[in-house]
Design a protein around this motif. Structure first.
Motif, PDB file in Angstrom:
ATOM      1  N   UNK A  81      -1.541 -10.354   2.187  1.00  0.00           N
ATOM      2  CA  UNK A  81      -2.601  -9.348   2.315  1.00  0.00           C
ATOM      3  C   UNK A  81      -2.225  -7.989   1.740  1.00  0.00           C
ATOM      4  N   UNK A  82      -1.112  -7.914   1.022  1.00  0.00           N
ATOM      5  CA  UNK A  82      -0.670  -6.634   0.462  1.00  0.00           C
ATOM      6  C   UNK A  82      -1.745  -6.029  -0.444  1.00  0.00           C
ATOM      7  N   UNK A  83      -2.432  -6.880  -1.204  1.00  0.00           N
ATOM      8  CA  UNK A  83      -3.480  -6.371  -2.080  1.00  0.00           C
ATOM      9  C   UNK A  83      -4.602  -5.710  -1.310  1.00  0.00           C
ATOM     10  N   UNK A  84      -5.098  -6.392  -0.285  1.00  0.00           N
ATOM     11  CA  UNK A  84      -6.210  -5.849   0.492  1.00  0.00           C
ATOM     12  C   UNK A  84      -5.816  -4.605   1.274  1.00  0.00           C
ATOM     13  N   UNK A 174       6.537 -10.643   0.114  1.00  0.00           N
ATOM     14  CA  UNK A 174       6.518  -9.270   0.622  1.00  0.00           C
ATOM     15  C   UNK A 174       7.351  -9.093   1.888  1.00  0.00           C
ATOM     16  N   UNK A 175       8.053 -10.123   2.303  1.00  0.00           N
ATOM     17  CA  UNK A 175       8.897 -10.081   3.501  1.00  0.00           C
ATOM     18  C   UNK A 175       8.087  -9.946   4.779  1.00  0.00           C
ATOM     19  N   UNK A 176       6.873 -10.472   4.771  1.00  0.00           N
ATOM     20  CA  UNK A 176       6.154 -10.603   6.027  1.00  0.00           C
ATOM     21  C   UNK A 176       6.856 -11.625   6.905  1.00  0.00           C
ATOM     22  N   UNK A 196       5.661  -2.289   3.696  1.00  0.00           N
ATOM     23  CA  UNK A 196       5.392  -1.446   4.860  1.00  0.00           C
ATOM     24  C   UNK A 196       5.925  -2.094   6.133  1.00  0.00           C
ATOM     25  N   UNK A 197       6.086  -1.255   7.154  1.00  0.00           N
ATOM     26  CA  UNK A 197       6.391  -1.668   8.521  1.00  0.00           C
ATOM     27  C   UNK A 197       7.602  -2.599   8.603  1.00  0.00           C
ATOM     28  N   UNK A 198       7.467  -3.704   9.348  1.00  0.00           N
ATOM     29  CA  UNK A 198       8.610  -4.573   9.613  1.00  0.00           C
ATOM     30  C   UNK A 198       9.078  -5.344   8.389  1.00  0.00           C
ATOM     31  N   UNK A 203      13.285  -7.884   5.035  1.00  0.00           N
ATOM     32  CA  UNK A 203      13.893  -7.943   3.703  1.00  0.00           C
ATOM     33  C   UNK A 203      15.392  -7.659   3.772  1.00  0.00           C
ATOM     34  N   UNK A 204      15.767  -6.639   4.534  1.00  0.00           N
ATOM     35  CA  UNK A 204      17.189  -6.326   4.683  1.00  0.00           C
ATOM     36  C   UNK A 204      17.908  -7.434   5.441  1.00  0.00           C
ATOM     37  N   UNK A 205      17.233  -8.028   6.415  1.00  0.00           N
ATOM     38  CA  UNK A 205      17.846  -9.095   7.199  1.00  0.00           C
ATOM     39  C   UNK A 205      18.129 -10.314   6.324  1.00  0.00           C
TER      40      UNK A 205
END
Length: 280
Positions: A81-84, A174-176, A196-198, A203-205
């Motif tokens: 949903x990154x686009x929306x 996107x690392x969701x 954004x957010x978590x 991504x780092x994890x």
């Protein structure tokens, strides 16, 4: 209750005993097909033969994944949903970055547009231009198209990640939390580009766990402008991340993590806790 795995996120020592880490929670696979015909054909058996799972309208995806004419597995790329949410301001530049990677490698990609109309429109525009210039870019069904010498399969519908990812060499996302969990369970190397957010945490994890290279910055996947210099710079960074993800070390670690997660049943554990603690 928390819907993630203790194998991925350790339980902090200061948490109260009433806090429970259950394991990742997934929807039933049949619920995740956007196509009613595919959903009807799906048997619900994760280990069932791959052939015949999708309906005739989506047989092209099966062929793209498993066709005998291909020597390697494709790479998934999708931003959900990154686009929306407003982060995919220039869909054309996104496609041009993928094209640049394709032109300098033998990689193939599966792109999920998640029904984001500006991206779907950009895909149709590229496909139309290819047809007008006599370069074949066949429309496979109402929601799928092949681009860039048939090496980018674009799908606007949805297919369960837990079914798709084991057939992919790597997953760029996107690392969701959902995409992250599905790729971890599948043992698929990952390339994360948080927005954004978590997503930044996951991504780092992933990088810390050794199943992904360092996270990409958004301009490395979606440059603001689609001039040649910006596109080629982003493509170089993306290509480097893909090559790292496909390294023997990351592939081996992704397999190890998947083996640790294989015995977990997040939904089952959550139900058990509810029955024991909440509904005695």
């Amino acid at each position: 209750m928390y819907g993630f795995s203790k194998e991925i996120v350790e339980r902090p020592g200061y948490w109260p005993s009433s806090a429970h880490i259950c394991g990742f929670w997934f929807l039933p696979m049949a619920w995740q097909f956007s196509c009613d015909k595919c959903r009807e054909l799906f048997s619900g058996d994760f280990n069932s033969p791959f052939e015949g799972i999708l309906c005739a309208n989506h047989a092209g995806l099966e062929d793209f994944l498993m066709g005998s004419s291909y020597s390697s597995l494709p790479i998934f790329i999708g931003l959900s949903s990154i686009g929306s949410m407003g982060f995919l301001r220039n869909p054309k530049s996104f496609l041009m970055v993928i094209k640049a990677v394709i032109e300098s490698t033998d990689y193939r990609f599966i792109l999920f547009s998640s029904g984001y109309q500006p991206l779907d429109s950009a895909i149709r525009s590229v496909a139309s231009s290819a047809v007008e210039s006599s370069v074949e870019a066949p429309a496979l069904s109402n929601d799928s198209t092949l681009l860039f010498n048939n090496r980018l399969f674009c799908l606007s519908g949805s297919i369960p990640y837990s079914w798709l990812f084991p057939k992919c060499a790597a997953a760029i996302h996107h690392a969701g939390s959902g995409s992250t969990a599905a790729a971890l369970f599948a043992g698929t190397p990952q390339v994360a580009c948080p927005f954004l957010l978590d997503q930044f945490y996951w991504a780092e994890r992933l990088h810390w766990l050794g199943v992904a290279p360092e996270p990409l910055k958004r301009q490395h996947l979606i440059p603001d402008i689609d001039d040649a210099a910006s596109v080629n710079k982003a493509a170089d960074v993306l290509l480097g991340a893909i090559r790292s993800a496909l390294s023997p070390e990351i592939k081996a670690q992704a397999t190890v993590i998947a083996q640790r997660l294989a015995s977990e049943d997040g939904i089952g554990e959550a139900l058990r806790i509810l029955k024991e603690k909440v509904l005695p």
